[in-house]
Design a protein around this motif. Structure first.
Motif, mmCIF file in Angstrom:
data_model
loop_
_atom_site.group_PDB
_atom_site.id
_atom_site.type_symbol
_atom_site.label_atom_id
_atom_site.label_comp_id
_atom_site.label_asym_id
_atom_site.label_seq_id
_atom_site.Cartn_x
_atom_site.Cartn_y
_atom_site.Cartn_z
ATOM 1 N N ALA A 249 0.836 -1.205 0.000
ATOM 2 C CA ALA A 249 0.000 0.000 0.000
ATOM 3 C C ALA A 249 0.868 1.252 0.000
ATOM 4 N N ARG A 250 0.360 2.300 -0.653
ATOM 5 C CA ARG A 250 1.025 3.605 -0.635
ATOM 6 C C ARG A 250 0.222 4.544 0.272
ATOM 7 N N TYR A 251 0.924 5.472 0.888
ATOM 8 C CA TYR A 251 0.274 6.359 1.844
ATOM 9 C C TYR A 251 0.545 7.826 1.516
ATOM 10 N N ALA A 252 -0.475 8.642 1.717
ATOM 11 C CA ALA A 252 -0.336 10.095 1.571
ATOM 12 C C ALA A 252 0.006 10.673 2.938
ATOM 13 N N PRO A 253 0.472 11.924 2.989
ATOM 14 C CA PRO A 253 0.739 12.534 4.294
ATOM 15 C C PRO A 253 -0.505 12.648 5.166
ATOM 16 N N SER A 254 -1.658 12.904 4.531
ATOM 17 C CA SER A 254 -2.908 13.047 5.282
ATOM 18 C C SER A 254 -4.078 12.953 4.313
ATOM 19 N N VAL A 255 -5.286 12.870 4.871
ATOM 20 C CA VAL A 255 -6.508 12.873 4.070
ATOM 21 C C VAL A 255 -7.071 14.283 4.083
ATOM 22 N N ARG A 256 -7.145 14.910 2.922
ATOM 23 C CA ARG A 256 -7.576 16.302 2.837
ATOM 24 C C ARG A 256 -8.956 16.459 2.205
ATOM 25 N N ALA A 257 -9.478 15.394 1.623
ATOM 26 C CA ALA A 257 -10.788 15.487 0.980
ATOM 27 C C ALA A 257 -11.383 14.095 0.839
ATOM 28 N N ALA A 258 -12.697 14.049 0.694
ATOM 29 C CA ALA A 258 -13.409 12.795 0.462
ATOM 30 C C ALA A 258 -14.039 12.839 -0.930
ATOM 31 N N VAL A 259 -13.871 11.778 -1.680
ATOM 32 C CA VAL A 259 -14.465 11.663 -3.015
ATOM 33 C C VAL A 259 -15.545 10.589 -2.939
ATOM 34 N N ILE A 260 -16.768 10.975 -3.219
ATOM 35 C CA ILE A 260 -17.908 10.076 -3.087
ATOM 36 C C ILE A 260 -18.252 9.465 -4.450
ATOM 37 N N HIS A 261 -18.488 8.158 -4.452
ATOM 38 C CA HIS A 261 -18.817 7.394 -5.659
ATOM 39 C C HIS A 261 -20.116 6.625 -5.438
ATOM 40 N N HIS A 262 -20.621 6.046 -6.529
ATOM 41 C CA HIS A 262 -21.581 4.952 -6.392
ATOM 42 C C HIS A 262 -21.042 3.789 -7.225
ATOM 43 N N THR A 263 -21.461 2.585 -6.904
ATOM 44 C CA THR A 263 -20.874 1.403 -7.539
ATOM 45 C C THR A 263 -21.576 1.009 -8.838
ATOM 46 N N SER A 264 -22.705 1.664 -9.133
ATOM 47 C CA SER A 264 -23.487 1.351 -10.339
ATOM 48 C C SER A 264 -23.963 -0.101 -10.357
ATOM 49 N N THR A 265 -24.171 -0.660 -9.195
ATOM 50 C CA THR A 265 -24.749 -2.001 -9.068
ATOM 51 C C THR A 265 -26.232 -1.847 -8.719
ATOM 52 N N PRO A 266 -27.032 -2.906 -8.856
ATOM 53 C CA PRO A 266 -28.478 -2.779 -8.641
ATOM 54 C C PRO A 266 -28.848 -2.330 -7.227
ATOM 55 N N ASN A 267 -29.944 -1.562 -7.138
ATOM 56 C CA ASN A 267 -30.509 -1.168 -5.851
ATOM 57 C C ASN A 267 -31.493 -2.236 -5.371
ATOM 58 N N GLY A 268 -32.088 -2.009 -4.209
ATOM 59 C CA GLY A 268 -33.086 -2.930 -3.680
ATOM 60 C C GLY A 268 -32.507 -4.244 -3.208
ATOM 61 N N TYR A 269 -31.220 -4.258 -2.892
ATOM 62 C CA TYR A 269 -30.576 -5.503 -2.481
ATOM 63 C C TYR A 269 -30.804 -5.783 -0.994
ATOM 64 N N ASP A 270 -30.665 -7.033 -0.641
ATOM 65 C CA ASP A 270 -30.662 -7.450 0.751
ATOM 66 C C ASP A 270 -29.246 -7.195 1.277
ATOM 67 N N CYS A 271 -29.129 -6.452 2.369
ATOM 68 C CA CYS A 271 -27.799 -6.100 2.876
ATOM 69 C C CYS A 271 -26.967 -7.320 3.251
ATOM 70 N N ALA A 272 -27.615 -8.442 3.473
ATOM 71 C CA ALA A 272 -26.877 -9.666 3.793
ATOM 72 C C ALA A 272 -26.071 -10.160 2.596
ATOM 73 N N THR A 273 -26.427 -9.711 1.392
ATOM 74 C CA THR A 273 -25.725 -10.163 0.184
ATOM 75 C C THR A 273 -24.555 -9.252 -0.190
ATOM 76 N N VAL A 274 -24.341 -8.196 0.566
ATOM 77 C CA VAL A 274 -23.307 -7.220 0.216
ATOM 78 C C VAL A 274 -21.906 -7.828 0.137
ATOM 79 N N PRO A 275 -21.494 -8.719 1.036
ATOM 80 C CA PRO A 275 -20.155 -9.302 0.899
ATOM 81 C C PRO A 275 -19.909 -9.943 -0.473
ATOM 82 N N ARG A 276 -20.933 -10.578 -1.018
ATOM 83 C CA ARG A 276 -20.781 -11.159 -2.363
ATOM 84 C C ARG A 276 -20.601 -10.062 -3.406
#
Length: 254
Positions: A76-103
């Motif tokens: 792993a590479r490391y930065a000096p610090s975290v200065r910002a957060a970049v928010i994404h979505h995974t573009s996977t289907p909605n309406g999922y059962d949270c129990a299936t998230v590990p898969r």
């Protein structure tokens, strides 16, 4: 004659005590400790360096979702610090059962590590509709790991992916918004920027919205689209970013 000598001795002794006390008073005044004056320079410096950091949220580790590891993956590479957060979505289907998230996470890992040859999942963290936070990229959740989530601005940012597709008209689950805010409030660090403000970051890639070497002013809590030409994280989630930033600021007691 003897009486006059005693008087002169007592007068001289009294004068010496007064001089000593006056010198002590003058010596004490600059410290502010006994004179009731201002604080010492180190105390004033500490007061100026206000600490703002949210509590560490519960994070599901990689081993819990059975993350694989590429044999040839570099460290792993490391930065000096975290200065910002970049928010994404995974573009996977909605309406999922949270129990299936590990898969789902294992599928995303395979697509990033093997399909795109990134050697690991690109996001630092992923958050599901139930508000569960998962460790993504390896390297330590409490360290400023450089991810592979946005060309040009991986250095000094944390990539947080909302599991699902949040284009215009989609509802963004409240537990997800709350979890992302808590994660941002913690990962920005005790002396990081106010989540509601902007930060200057230098682009490292010509395919970003800003050519390599350009200093870009971006939101501290921004979307993938702010630094890279994409529709991610979707219009619905992007519209929630100011709310996430405000929540994070409150969690940091700003």
């Amino acid at each position: 004659m003897q009486l006059m000598r005693r008087r002169r001795y007592r007068s001289a002794a009294a004068l010496a005590v007064l001089v000593l006390l006056a010198g002590t008073t003058l010596w004490l005044r600059p410290t502010g400790g006994l004179s009731g004056g201002a604080s010492s320079p180190p105390e004033r410096a500490r007061a100026r360096q206000a600490v703002h950091q949210g509590a560490r949220p519960v994070i599901v580790p990689r081993r819990a979702w059975h993350a694989e590891s590429v044999d040839t993956a570099p460290g792993a590479r490391y930065a000096p610090s975290v200065r910002a957060a970049v928010i994404h979505h995974t573009s996977t289907p909605n309406g999922y059962d949270c129990a299936t998230v590990p898969r789902t996470l294992r599928d995303l890992y395979a697509g990033h590590a093997y399909g795109r040859h990134w050697d690991d999942i690109g996001y630092n963290f992923l958050v599901d509709a139930c508000g569960t936070i998962y460790e993504g990229r390896a390297g330590g959740v409490d360290r400023p790991v450089v991810g592979a989530h946005t060309k040009g601005f991986n250095e000094g940012t944390v990539g947080i992916a909302a599991i699902g597709t949040y284009t215009r008209g989609e509802a963004v689950p409240e537990p997800m918004l709350d979890a992302i805010a808590r994660l941002v409030a913690w990962k920005l660090g005790p002396r990081g920027p106010d989540p509601r403000t902007e930060v200057a970051l230098v682009s490292t890639h010509d395919e970003a919205r800003y050519p390599k070497g350009t200093k870009a002013v971006l939101p501290v809590v921004g979307g993938h689209t702010d630094g890279y030409p994409t529709r991610c994280p979707g219009a619905a989630l992007y519209a929630k970013l100011p709310d996430i930033a405000a929540r994070a600021a409150r969690l940091q007691h700003r």
